[in-house]
Design a protein around this motif. Structure first.
Motif, PDB file in Angstrom:
ATOM      1  N   GLU A 221       4.106  11.823  -7.063  1.00 51.57           N
ATOM      2  CA  GLU A 221       3.087  10.935  -7.618  1.00 51.57           C
ATOM      3  C   GLU A 221       1.714  11.367  -7.101  1.00 51.57           C
ATOM      4  OE1 GLU A 221       3.097   6.230  -8.245  1.00 51.57           O
ATOM      5  OE2 GLU A 221       2.944   6.780  -6.127  1.00 51.57           O
ATOM      6  N   THR A 222       0.717  11.424  -7.965  1.00 53.88           N
ATOM      7  CA  THR A 222      -0.634  11.698  -7.507  1.00 53.88           C
ATOM      8  C   THR A 222      -1.188  10.458  -6.813  1.00 53.88           C
ATOM      9  OG1 THR A 222      -1.773  10.919  -9.496  1.00 53.88           O
ATOM     10  CG2 THR A 222      -0.981  13.212  -9.497  1.00 53.88           C
ATOM     11  N   LEU A 223      -2.256  10.646  -6.060  1.00 54.65           N
ATOM     12  CA  LEU A 223      -2.879   9.506  -5.384  1.00 54.65           C
ATOM     13  C   LEU A 223      -3.398   8.497  -6.398  1.00 54.65           C
ATOM     14  CD1 LEU A 223      -4.868  11.399  -2.592  1.00 54.65           C
ATOM     15  CD2 LEU A 223      -2.593  10.375  -2.450  1.00 54.65           C
ATOM     16  N   GLU A 224      -4.008   8.994  -7.456  1.00 50.32           N
ATOM     17  CA  GLU A 224      -4.538   8.096  -8.492  1.00 50.32           C
ATOM     18  C   GLU A 224      -3.420   7.305  -9.161  1.00 50.32           C
ATOM     19  OE1 GLU A 224      -7.333  11.359  -7.682  1.00 50.32           O
ATOM     20  OE2 GLU A 224      -5.205  11.285  -8.163  1.00 50.32           O
ATOM     21  N   GLN A 225      -2.296   7.966  -9.420  1.00 52.43           N
ATOM     22  CA  GLN A 225      -1.151   7.263  -9.999  1.00 52.43           C
ATOM     23  C   GLN A 225      -0.624   6.209  -9.034  1.00 52.43           C
ATOM     24  OE1 GLN A 225       1.354  10.647 -10.760  1.00 52.43           O
ATOM     25  NE2 GLN A 225       0.589  10.947 -12.848  1.00 52.43           N
ATOM     26  N   GLY A 226      -0.675   6.521  -7.737  1.00 48.39           N
ATOM     27  CA  GLY A 226      -0.244   5.549  -6.738  1.00 48.39           C
ATOM     28  C   GLY A 226      -1.116   4.313  -6.750  1.00 48.39           C
ATOM     29  N   VAL A 227      -2.435   4.488  -6.876  1.00 48.78           N
ATOM     30  CA  VAL A 227      -3.356   3.351  -6.957  1.00 48.78           C
ATOM     31  C   VAL A 227      -3.022   2.486  -8.168  1.00 48.78           C
ATOM     32  CG1 VAL A 227      -5.753   2.674  -7.361  1.00 48.78           C
ATOM     33  CG2 VAL A 227      -5.229   4.511  -5.738  1.00 48.78           C
ATOM     34  N   ILE A 228      -2.892   3.114  -9.314  1.00 50.54           N
ATOM     35  CA  ILE A 228      -2.616   2.376 -10.560  1.00 50.54           C
ATOM     36  C   ILE A 228      -1.296   1.621 -10.461  1.00 50.54           C
ATOM     37  CG2 ILE A 228      -2.107   2.663 -13.014  1.00 50.54           C
ATOM     38  CD1 ILE A 228      -4.063   5.085 -12.948  1.00 50.54           C
ATOM     39  N   LEU A 237      -2.428  -6.107 -12.477  1.00 53.42           N
ATOM     40  CA  LEU A 237      -3.648  -5.662 -13.143  1.00 53.42           C
ATOM     41  C   LEU A 237      -3.556  -4.200 -13.566  1.00 53.42           C
ATOM     42  CD1 LEU A 237      -6.364  -7.184 -10.764  1.00 53.42           C
ATOM     43  CD2 LEU A 237      -5.586  -8.114 -12.951  1.00 53.42           C
ATOM     44  N   ASN A 238      -4.130  -3.900 -14.722  1.00 50.12           N
ATOM     45  CA  ASN A 238      -4.296  -2.515 -15.150  1.00 50.12           C
ATOM     46  C   ASN A 238      -5.689  -2.050 -14.723  1.00 50.12           C
ATOM     47  OD1 ASN A 238      -1.773  -2.224 -16.599  1.00 50.12           O
ATOM     48  ND2 ASN A 238      -2.646  -3.583 -18.145  1.00 50.12           N
ATOM     49  N   VAL A 239      -5.762  -0.932 -13.991  1.00 47.60           N
ATOM     50  CA  VAL A 239      -7.048  -0.469 -13.485  1.00 47.60           C
ATOM     51  C   VAL A 239      -7.396   0.904 -14.058  1.00 47.60           C
ATOM     52  CG1 VAL A 239      -6.898  -1.790 -11.345  1.00 47.60           C
ATOM     53  CG2 VAL A 239      -5.977   0.528 -11.414  1.00 47.60           C
ATOM     54  N   TYR A 240      -8.677   1.210 -14.023  1.00 44.47           N
ATOM     55  CA  TYR A 240      -9.185   2.497 -14.506  1.00 44.47           C
ATOM     56  C   TYR A 240     -10.336   2.914 -13.591  1.00 44.47           C
ATOM     57  CZ  TYR A 240     -12.887  -0.374 -16.561  1.00 44.47           C
ATOM     58  OH  TYR A 240     -13.926  -1.249 -16.743  1.00 44.47           O
ATOM     59  N   ASP A 241     -10.971   4.060 -13.877  1.00 41.51           N
ATOM     60  CA  ASP A 241     -12.059   4.587 -13.049  1.00 41.51           C
ATOM     61  C   ASP A 241     -11.673   4.593 -11.569  1.00 41.51           C
ATOM     62  OD1 ASP A 241     -13.584   5.025 -15.247  1.00 41.51           O
ATOM     63  OD2 ASP A 241     -15.114   3.514 -14.808  1.00 41.51           O
ATOM     64  N   VAL A 242     -10.509   5.143 -11.276  1.00 43.52           N
ATOM     65  CA  VAL A 242     -10.045   5.237  -9.893  1.00 43.52           C
ATOM     66  C   VAL A 242     -10.868   6.301  -9.168  1.00 43.52           C
ATOM     67  CG1 VAL A 242      -8.077   5.744  -8.416  1.00 43.52           C
ATOM     68  CG2 VAL A 242      -7.737   4.506 -10.564  1.00 43.52           C
ATOM     69  N   GLU A 243     -11.571   5.894  -8.120  1.00 41.41           N
ATOM     70  CA  GLU A 243     -12.516   6.778  -7.432  1.00 41.41           C
ATOM     71  C   GLU A 243     -12.180   6.861  -5.948  1.00 41.41           C
ATOM     72  OE1 GLU A 243     -17.299   6.946  -6.271  1.00 41.41           O
ATOM     73  OE2 GLU A 243     -16.493   5.305  -7.512  1.00 41.41           O
ATOM     74  N   TYR A 244     -11.950   8.093  -5.458  1.00 45.34           N
ATOM     75  CA  TYR A 244     -11.673   8.296  -4.032  1.00 45.34           C
ATOM     76  C   TYR A 244     -12.941   8.067  -3.217  1.00 45.34           C
ATOM     77  CZ  TYR A 244     -10.896  10.681   0.393  1.00 45.34           C
ATOM     78  OH  TYR A 244     -10.821  10.982   1.730  1.00 45.34           O
ATOM     79  N   VAL A 245     -12.785   7.428  -2.032  1.00 44.24           N
ATOM     80  CA  VAL A 245     -13.931   7.087  -1.201  1.00 44.24           C
ATOM     81  C   VAL A 245     -13.857   7.733   0.185  1.00 44.24           C
ATOM     82  CG1 VAL A 245     -15.246   5.193  -0.148  1.00 44.24           C
ATOM     83  CG2 VAL A 245     -14.169   4.870  -2.384  1.00 44.24           C
ATOM     84  N   LYS A 246     -12.784   7.505   0.922  1.00 45.71           N
ATOM     85  CA  LYS A 246     -12.722   7.908   2.329  1.00 45.71           C
ATOM     86  C   LYS A 246     -11.274   7.818   2.806  1.00 45.71           C
ATOM     87  CE  LYS A 246     -14.984   6.774   6.779  1.00 45.71           C
ATOM     88  NZ  LYS A 246     -15.881   7.936   6.895  1.00 45.71           N
ATOM     89  N   SER A 247     -10.955   8.588   3.858  1.00 41.99           N
ATOM     90  CA  SER A 247      -9.607   8.526   4.433  1.00 41.99           C
ATOM     91  C   SER A 247      -9.680   8.124   5.904  1.00 41.99           C
ATOM     92  CB  SER A 247      -8.898   9.880   4.292  1.00 41.99           C
ATOM     93  OG  SER A 247      -9.565  10.880   5.022  1.00 41.99           O
ATOM     94  N   GLN A 248      -8.538   7.672   6.411  1.00 46.73           N
ATOM     95  CA  GLN A 248      -8.451   7.255   7.810  1.00 46.73           C
ATOM     96  C   GLN A 248      -7.042   7.494   8.338  1.00 46.73           C
ATOM     97  OE1 GLN A 248      -8.448   3.008   8.591  1.00 46.73           O
ATOM     98  NE2 GLN A 248      -9.337   3.280  10.616  1.00 46.73           N
ATOM     99  N   PRO A 249      -6.880   8.300   9.392  1.00 47.50           N
ATOM    100  CA  PRO A 249      -5.564   8.369  10.036  1.00 47.50           C
ATOM    101  C   PRO A 249      -5.189   6.987  10.567  1.00 47.50           C
ATOM    102  CG  PRO A 249      -7.032  10.107  10.837  1.00 47.50           C
ATOM    103  CD  PRO A 249      -7.882   9.145  10.065  1.00 47.50           C
ATOM    104  N   TRP A 250      -3.946   6.620  10.396  1.00 51.01           N
ATOM    105  CA  TRP A 250      -3.493   5.296  10.838  1.00 51.01           C
ATOM    106  C   TRP A 250      -2.194   5.491  11.629  1.00 51.01           C
ATOM    107  CZ3 TRP A 250      -6.233   1.307  11.524  1.00 51.01           C
ATOM    108  CH2 TRP A 250      -5.684   0.018  11.627  1.00 51.01           C
ATOM    109  N   PRO A 251      -2.298   5.666  12.947  1.00 53.39           N
ATOM    110  CA  PRO A 251      -1.152   6.073  13.772  1.00 53.39           C
ATOM    111  C   PRO A 251      -0.213   4.933  14.136  1.00 53.39           C
ATOM    112  CG  PRO A 251      -3.103   5.873  15.133  1.00 53.39           C
ATOM    113  CD  PRO A 251      -3.548   5.586  13.724  1.00 53.39           C
ATOM    114  N   PHE A 252       0.242   4.187  13.143  1.00 51.69           N
ATOM    115  CA  PHE A 252       1.179   3.071  13.378  1.00 51.69           C
ATOM    116  C   PHE A 252       2.437   3.198  12.524  1.00 51.69           C
ATOM    117  CE2 PHE A 252      -3.123   1.467  14.255  1.00 51.69           C
ATOM    118  CZ  PHE A 252      -2.975   1.031  15.552  1.00 51.69           C
ATOM    119  N   PRO A 253       3.223   4.268  12.610  1.00 52.03           N
ATOM    120  CA  PRO A 253       2.974   5.332  13.587  1.00 52.03           C
ATOM    121  C   PRO A 253       2.359   6.604  13.010  1.00 52.03           C
ATOM    122  CG  PRO A 253       5.249   5.414  12.896  1.00 52.03           C
ATOM    123  CD  PRO A 253       4.608   4.283  12.122  1.00 52.03           C
TER     124      PRO A 253
END
Length: 320
Positions: A221-228, A237-253
């Motif tokens: 699955e692409t990231l955009e498909q995952g969002v949708i 909800l059906n969404v469109y204009d999916v726009e990447y913003v920022k990433s963050q490591p989340w070590p849990f775990p």
């Protein structure tokens, strides 16, 4: 509430991971023997602090834990190399197997054990990034002591950054995994009135704590498909204009949070009761009136500072 968008926790890594040298065991031992070498002890995903300062094994205390009888209890995969910071080699060691009564033999008695989430209030963004990395890598090593293909015991290589099966007929090599998670702020612009964002109360969160939607990315699955897909599954909800913003490591775990904005033209919410307790549309002014996560009042709470959910919301507020 005036909260300008700030850096997310765990994103300010300052270490040189020296990936081209850490494969050499002799080089790693030489780093461990350096006078300025530092070792961060980790116990059950928690870290030691002395009067709100991180406790690090160095000098005499470092040699105690490396040369004392406690060393025999430090099992395979429990010492990992993190990197070099301004010529200082930094390692992490998992001492969870050591009995609490034995800790004073190496450590002083005035230590406080603080879990990783709580350390965020005591550390800088740079230090938090190192602790998150240590927790992530040690957890991965602890979870892969046996080969998932043949069941044979494994050994750590590359300073704990790879693992190999000790079965001569298997020799499977394993590398650390990161689980991608999409996290998204959904926006709706009515024909009349201000733009709104969707915030939800998750089953795993306290009452009146409203945050963004999030979910793991499925295989193939692409990231955009995952969002949708996640927005559709959680709130219908059906969404469109999916726009990447920022990433963050989340070590849990071992997650990587991937932040997105998305839009919808139909505000009708259909909640998935298995994951979401409630979800509502809020204007920017309404969100600005929220209290902070952890405040003891009856108002809605905004996610804690340092989280990518907070970053997405703060950045959206600045634009609206």
């Amino acid at each position: 509430m005036n909260n300008p968008a700030a850096n997310c926790s765990f994103t300010q890594m300052t270490l040189d991971r020296v990936s081209n040298k850490r494969k050499d065991d002799e080089w790693l031992l030489a780093q461990l023997a350096q006078e300025n070498c530092q070792i961060i002890p980790v116990c059950h995903n928690s870290f030691f602090f002395v009067e709100n300062d991180l406790f690090i094994l160095q000098g005499e205390s470092k040699y105690k834990i490396l040369t004392s009888e406690l060393t025999s209890k430090v099992k395979t995969h429990q010492l990992v190399f993190l990197g070099i910071n301004d010529s200082t080699p930094i390692f992490a060691i998992d001492i969870s197997s050591i009995e609490e009564a034995e800790l004073p033999n190496v450590f002083s008695n005035n230590l406080e054990l603080v879990n990783l989430r709580a350390t965020l209030a005591l550390t800088s963004h740079e230090q938090a990034s190192i602790l998150g990395f240590a927790n992530n890598l040690l957890h991965w090593n602890k979870s892969n002591r046996f080969c998932g293909f043949c069941g044979t015991a494994t050994q750590a290589n590359n300073g704990g950054h790879s693992i190999s099966c000790t079965n001569s007929e298997c020799k499977k090599e394993i590398f650390p995994r990161t689980d991608p998670v999409v996290i998204m702020l959904v926006e709706y612009k009515p024909e009349n009135g201000p733009v709104q964002c969707l915030l939800a109360e998750h089953d795993r969160s306290p009452e009146m704590c409203a945050s963004t939607l999030a979910g793991f990315v499925d295989p193939a699955e692409t990231l955009e498909q995952g969002v949708i897909r996640e927005v559709k599954e959680e709130v219908g909800l059906n969404v469109y204009d999916v726009e990447y913003v920022k990433s963050q490591p989340w070590p849990f775990p071992s997650s990587l949070m991937l932040g997105f904005y998305a839009k919808t033209n139909d505000p009708t919410i259909k909640i998935d009761d298995d994951e979401i307790r409630d979800a509502k549309w809020f204007t920017a002014d309404e969100v600005r009136a929220f209290s902070n996560w952890g405040d003891e009042d009856e108002h809605y709470k905004i996610p804690r500072k340092g989280s990518i959910a907070r970053y997405l919301i703060d950045t959206w507020l600045e634009a609206n």
